[in-house]
Design a protein around this motif. Sequence first.
Motif, short mmCIF file in Angstrom:
data_model
loop_
_atom_site.label_atom_id
_atom_site.label_comp_id
_atom_site.label_asym_id
_atom_site.label_seq_id
_atom_site.Cartn_x
_atom_site.Cartn_y
_atom_site.Cartn_z
N ILE A 124 3.83 -9.85 -37.26
CA ILE A 124 2.73 -10.78 -37.02
C ILE A 124 1.37 -10.25 -36.58
O ILE A 124 1.59 -9.74 -35.45
N VAL A 125 0.41 -10.46 -37.20
CA VAL A 125 -0.87 -10.22 -36.67
C VAL A 125 -1.92 -11.33 -36.61
O VAL A 125 -1.82 -12.46 -37.27
N ARG A 126 -2.93 -11.09 -35.88
CA ARG A 126 -3.97 -12.29 -35.60
C ARG A 126 -4.74 -12.49 -36.90
O ARG A 126 -4.82 -11.59 -37.70
N PRO A 127 -5.29 -13.77 -37.24
CA PRO A 127 -5.52 -13.97 -38.57
C PRO A 127 -7.32 -13.31 -38.72
O PRO A 127 -7.92 -13.01 -39.78
N ASP A 128 -7.86 -12.93 -37.28
CA ASP A 128 -9.15 -12.27 -37.68
C ASP A 128 -9.19 -10.72 -37.46
O ASP A 128 -10.15 -10.20 -37.48
N VAL A 170 -0.79 -14.13 -39.03
CA VAL A 170 -0.23 -13.95 -40.40
C VAL A 170 1.00 -12.94 -40.68
O VAL A 170 0.74 -11.65 -39.84
N ASN A 171 1.87 -13.09 -41.62
CA ASN A 171 3.12 -12.33 -41.63
C ASN A 171 2.56 -10.95 -42.54
O ASN A 171 2.01 -11.46 -43.63
N VAL A 172 2.66 -9.91 -42.19
CA VAL A 172 2.75 -8.77 -43.09
C VAL A 172 3.93 -7.86 -43.13
O VAL A 172 4.50 -7.94 -42.02
#
Length: 180
Positions: A124-128, A170-172
């Motif tokens: 998971i990463v930050r949306p920005d 955000v899941n990547v």
Amino acid sequence: WKALVVAVAVVFGLGQAGIEVGPLVTSLGIVGLAVALAFQDMLANFFAGLYLTTNRPIRIGQFIRIGTGENMLEGYVQSINWRNTELKSPGGQIIIVPNIKLSQAAITNFHSPERKYAFGVSFIVRPDINFEKLEKISLVVAKKIVKTVNGTDKEFEPMFRISDANEYGVNVSIIVRAKE
């Protein structure tokens, strides 16, 4: 057939002798139904085992996954008999699965048609975040790992996927493939 003919002859003879055969026939029907219900699971497993050994969706030595979600089981097929199938889990435990459950479940066979398995490494990463930069860096790292780690499929090009967003970010995923 001989027993059936004898039984019909006995019932017919009793009827001709004036003995009431209705309750006897009804009792035999109830006993037959009780016996059929008692052997229902055994017969279902037998015919499911017959299906598994003739249709051969799985074979001994193959790695399979049965079901999905919380009810998922996986392991190497150790044996298939008339009643159940034994799997050896990755942790070394023996899992005994009734054949009827196996024949009704979704089966993923990782050895058929070939012994290759694609899987995602998710995070998971930050949306920005800059997703183009993240994709480039992630694929460079994934390609290095694929080249250096034994058991990876060197011919498969790693892929970058964005799946969804939630309250955490955000899941990547980076998708790679192993030989087994």
